[in-house]
Design a protein around this motif. Sequence first.
Motif, PDB file in Angstrom:
ATOM      1  N   MET A  62      12.726  26.913 -26.412  1.00 32.29           N
ATOM      2  CA  MET A  62      14.127  26.563 -26.570  1.00 32.29           C
ATOM      3  C   MET A  62      14.410  26.061 -27.989  1.00 32.29           C
ATOM      4  O   MET A  62      15.457  26.358 -28.574  1.00 32.29           O
ATOM      5  N   SER A  63      13.462  25.330 -28.559  1.00 37.05           N
ATOM      6  CA  SER A  63      13.631  24.834 -29.930  1.00 37.05           C
ATOM      7  C   SER A  63      13.669  25.987 -30.922  1.00 37.05           C
ATOM      8  O   SER A  63      14.482  25.999 -31.861  1.00 37.05           O
ATOM      9  N   VAL A  64      12.800  26.982 -30.736  1.00 39.55           N
ATOM     10  CA  VAL A  64      12.805  28.163 -31.610  1.00 39.55           C
ATOM     11  C   VAL A  64      14.131  28.902 -31.490  1.00 39.55           C
ATOM     12  O   VAL A  64      14.715  29.343 -32.483  1.00 39.55           O
ATOM     13  N   PHE A  65      14.621  29.031 -30.274  1.00 32.85           N
ATOM     14  CA  PHE A  65      15.882  29.744 -30.029  1.00 32.85           C
ATOM     15  C   PHE A  65      17.042  29.061 -30.755  1.00 32.85           C
ATOM     16  O   PHE A  65      17.881  29.714 -31.381  1.00 32.85           O
ATOM     17  N   ILE A  66      17.089  27.734 -30.696  1.00 26.95           N
ATOM     18  CA  ILE A  66      18.172  26.993 -31.348  1.00 26.95           C
ATOM     19  C   ILE A  66      18.102  27.162 -32.861  1.00 26.95           C
ATOM     20  O   ILE A  66      19.115  27.394 -33.532  1.00 26.95           O
ATOM     21  N   GLY A  67      16.888  27.057 -33.431  1.00 27.00           N
ATOM     22  CA  GLY A  67      16.742  27.229 -34.872  1.00 27.00           C
ATOM     23  C   GLY A  67      17.121  28.627 -35.332  1.00 27.00           C
ATOM     24  O   GLY A  67      17.775  28.807 -36.371  1.00 27.00           O
ATOM     25  N   ALA A  68      16.731  29.648 -34.566  1.00 20.74           N
ATOM     26  CA  ALA A  68      17.072  31.030 -34.913  1.00 20.74           C
ATOM     27  C   ALA A  68      18.573  31.269 -34.819  1.00 20.74           C
ATOM     28  O   ALA A  68      19.135  32.057 -35.592  1.00 20.74           O
ATOM     29  N   MET A  74      24.000  32.130 -40.672  1.00 17.90           N
ATOM     30  CA  MET A  74      23.976  32.075 -42.141  1.00 17.90           C
ATOM     31  C   MET A  74      23.975  33.447 -42.803  1.00 17.90           C
ATOM     32  O   MET A  74      24.111  33.538 -44.024  1.00 17.90           O
ATOM     33  N   GLN A  75      23.819  34.525 -42.033  1.00 23.58           N
ATOM     34  CA  GLN A  75      23.598  35.843 -42.626  1.00 23.58           C
ATOM     35  C   GLN A  75      24.890  36.474 -43.125  1.00 23.58           C
ATOM     36  O   GLN A  75      25.964  36.259 -42.559  1.00 23.58           O
ATOM     37  N   SER A  76      24.746  37.264 -44.193  1.00 24.70           N
ATOM     38  CA  SER A  76      25.907  37.941 -44.799  1.00 24.70           C
ATOM     39  C   SER A  76      25.741  39.452 -44.858  1.00 24.70           C
ATOM     40  O   SER A  76      26.580  40.143 -45.425  1.00 24.70           O
ATOM     41  N   ASP A  77      24.648  39.990 -44.321  1.00 25.84           N
ATOM     42  CA  ASP A  77      24.462  41.436 -44.267  1.00 25.84           C
ATOM     43  C   ASP A  77      23.752  41.803 -42.980  1.00 25.84           C
ATOM     44  O   ASP A  77      23.189  40.949 -42.284  1.00 25.84           O
ATOM     45  N   LEU A  78      23.786  43.091 -42.648  1.00 23.29           N
ATOM     46  CA  LEU A  78      23.232  43.554 -41.378  1.00 23.29           C
ATOM     47  C   LEU A  78      21.732  43.326 -41.298  1.00 23.29           C
ATOM     48  O   LEU A  78      21.210  42.926 -40.258  1.00 23.29           O
ATOM     49  N   GLY A  79      21.005  43.572 -42.398  1.00 26.99           N
ATOM     50  CA  GLY A  79      19.556  43.396 -42.386  1.00 26.99           C
ATOM     51  C   GLY A  79      19.143  41.976 -42.060  1.00 26.99           C
ATOM     52  O   GLY A  79      18.238  41.741 -41.253  1.00 26.99           O
ATOM     53  N   GLY A  80      19.801  40.995 -42.688  1.00 27.97           N
ATOM     54  CA  GLY A  80      19.477  39.604 -42.410  1.00 27.97           C
ATOM     55  C   GLY A  80      19.812  39.213 -40.987  1.00 27.97           C
ATOM     56  O   GLY A  80      19.070  38.463 -40.338  1.00 27.97           O
ATOM     57  N   ALA A 135      34.818  36.330 -27.738  1.00 25.42           N
ATOM     58  CA  ALA A 135      36.179  36.607 -28.198  1.00 25.42           C
ATOM     59  C   ALA A 135      36.913  35.315 -28.540  1.00 25.42           C
ATOM     60  O   ALA A 135      37.574  35.214 -29.587  1.00 25.42           O
ATOM     61  N   LEU A 136      36.797  34.321 -27.668  1.00 24.90           N
ATOM     62  CA  LEU A 136      37.484  33.054 -27.886  1.00 24.90           C
ATOM     63  C   LEU A 136      36.987  32.359 -29.146  1.00 24.90           C
ATOM     64  O   LEU A 136      37.780  31.882 -29.974  1.00 24.90           O
ATOM     65  N   VAL A 137      35.677  32.306 -29.307  1.00 27.60           N
ATOM     66  CA  VAL A 137      35.095  31.641 -30.469  1.00 27.60           C
ATOM     67  C   VAL A 137      35.418  32.408 -31.746  1.00 27.60           C
ATOM     68  O   VAL A 137      35.764  31.817 -32.773  1.00 27.60           O
ATOM     69  N   ILE A 146      29.726  31.937 -33.008  1.00 25.64           N
ATOM     70  CA  ILE A 146      29.064  32.482 -31.820  1.00 25.64           C
ATOM     71  C   ILE A 146      27.637  31.945 -31.732  1.00 25.64           C
ATOM     72  O   ILE A 146      27.117  31.675 -30.643  1.00 25.64           O
ATOM     73  N   PHE A 147      27.001  31.803 -32.891  1.00 24.23           N
ATOM     74  CA  PHE A 147      25.618  31.313 -32.934  1.00 24.23           C
ATOM     75  C   PHE A 147      25.549  29.798 -33.089  1.00 24.23           C
ATOM     76  O   PHE A 147      24.672  29.150 -32.520  1.00 24.23           O
ATOM     77  N   LEU A 148      26.447  29.215 -33.875  1.00 29.64           N
ATOM     78  CA  LEU A 148      26.406  27.771 -34.111  1.00 29.64           C
ATOM     79  C   LEU A 148      26.642  26.966 -32.837  1.00 29.64           C
ATOM     80  O   LEU A 148      26.143  25.844 -32.696  1.00 29.64           O
ATOM     81  N   ILE A 149      27.380  27.543 -31.890  1.00 30.56           N
ATOM     82  CA  ILE A 149      27.656  26.821 -30.647  1.00 30.56           C
ATOM     83  C   ILE A 149      26.381  26.577 -29.836  1.00 30.56           C
ATOM     84  O   ILE A 149      26.318  25.681 -28.989  1.00 30.56           O
ATOM     85  N   ASN A 150      25.329  27.367 -30.113  1.00 26.99           N
ATOM     86  CA  ASN A 150      24.063  27.173 -29.397  1.00 26.99           C
ATOM     87  C   ASN A 150      23.372  25.868 -29.775  1.00 26.99           C
ATOM     88  O   ASN A 150      22.520  25.380 -29.021  1.00 26.99           O
ATOM     89  N   ILE A 151      23.705  25.303 -30.933  1.00 28.73           N
ATOM     90  CA  ILE A 151      23.008  24.089 -31.373  1.00 28.73           C
ATOM     91  C   ILE A 151      23.338  22.897 -30.482  1.00 28.73           C
ATOM     92  O   ILE A 151      22.424  22.255 -29.934  1.00 28.73           O
ATOM     93  N   PRO A 152      24.626  22.566 -30.256  1.00 32.47           N
ATOM     94  CA  PRO A 152      24.888  21.455 -29.323  1.00 32.47           C
ATOM     95  C   PRO A 152      24.516  21.778 -27.872  1.00 32.47           C
ATOM     96  O   PRO A 152      23.981  20.928 -27.158  1.00 32.47           O
ATOM     97  N   LEU A 153      24.795  23.025 -27.439  1.00 34.42           N
ATOM     98  CA  LEU A 153      24.433  23.403 -26.070  1.00 34.42           C
ATOM     99  C   LEU A 153      22.924  23.348 -25.863  1.00 34.42           C
ATOM    100  O   LEU A 153      22.431  22.857 -24.849  1.00 34.42           O
ATOM    101  N   GLY A 154      22.176  23.866 -26.854  1.00 31.39           N
ATOM    102  CA  GLY A 154      20.724  23.861 -26.753  1.00 31.39           C
ATOM    103  C   GLY A 154      20.152  22.461 -26.756  1.00 31.39           C
ATOM    104  O   GLY A 154      19.161  22.172 -26.069  1.00 31.39           O
ATOM    105  N   SER A 155      20.767  21.564 -27.524  1.00 30.08           N
ATOM    106  CA  SER A 155      20.279  20.183 -27.575  1.00 30.08           C
ATOM    107  C   SER A 155      20.445  19.508 -26.218  1.00 30.08           C
ATOM    108  O   SER A 155      19.554  18.777 -25.750  1.00 30.08           O
TER     109      SER A 155
END
Length: 456
Positions: A62-68, A74-80, A135-137, A146-155
Amino acid sequence: MELIDATILSTALPVMARDLDVAVLSLKMAMTTYLIAFAAFVPVSGWIADRFGARRVFLSAMSVFIGASALCAMQSDLGGLVAARALQGLGAAMMTPVGRLIVLRNTDRKELVRAMVYLTAPALLGPALGPFIGALVTQSLGWRWIFLINIPLGSIALILAARHLPRDLPADPVPFDIMGFILSAIGLAAIMAGLSSLGEHIMPMPAALGLSVMGFGLMVLYTLRARGRSDALLDPRLFRHRTFSIGIWGGTAFRLSNGAIALLLPLLFQLGLGMSILASGALAGLTAIGALSIRGFSGRVVDRFGFRPVLIFGTFIRAASLLGFGTISSPTDWYLVPLLLTGGVAQALTFTAINAITFADLPPEEMSKGASLSAVAQQMSLTLGIALAGGALELSAYSLDLTISNSLIPLHAFTLAFALVAVTGPIAMLVFSRLRPEDGAALRHKDVKPRLSTQH
């Protein structure tokens, strides 16, 4: 959280495509990479849970999932984005099967069907709520949240898991099969990466086909090598249990359609019917309402009618709803909402029955391997379903001489695409028809079992 993330990108794809300046269907790779990494590392999850303790592995994953998740934002291109999603999938690979293993090890067999009602709730709600939450986020805060919301939920999830999960001691598992892990991980990843890249222009068509063929070849080698080995991570001997075999193969065919509609429905609503991203997510969320309406009764339905009729009927209704989606021509079509609700009901019933019958005859010492193999099959089917949907949509557009863009997909392209995806229904029904009336009888409550066996 993890299952929502598997599909949360679907409604945000048009927005992300414009922001990252890529073709909308190429973002399918960002969805499937998550599932590819999941499937590649799931085989080792059972061994790691036995070696280090299921609770400890679950919390670490779960900790790895939150960090990822933070890295994805943070990504700005498809590859990242694809690379960060792969790390996220690695964390998920240890969360879902290990969590399921904890439930299986701490549940009496008589209560397994009812436990699966709760265990499959995230699997039902995740793909249904993911598009709406995405869609809402996206509309309110932007797609990165969409990804940042996992940090408080994951905690919060970490705190609850640390407080409530039963403590277990590491076991003494068989020696780790390093070569088997390499073969299975590379093989599974190559199969799904190759098939997901077909028609996307991410890589040349010959390269995508070659990658898929290589992956299938490696999995054949793995299967031949794993026969008779006690240390096999994905143990082919599990298929000697007939109900496990039917549950895996039938469930794989059924879940293909679920992966497909995770991609097709948001594109139909937004780029086919011209709906807003929020309206698209809200409609997709109606599937969750259908699933919730039957969730509390699904165990009783299985008790009353048995596994075979429930699985065949649920699969048939699901396939019929897919054909219905292909005939939608306007957001105001009267049968759109009933289709979404009915599809959710059929999905909930079928999921509960599949997950229970798969583990019905497995002895306790094979539960961890069974959980790993089941999770691999589940993620492969979802990934291949997304690939199938993208390929069917492009094939439809090509055969009808239509053009797919980031702002418009002609409705005629969806008609054939949904019809192609609906073929998975009859395939799954054929597999489930191999079940016998008495299969799974030990999982059903005694007050209905004698009466049913007499009728059969």
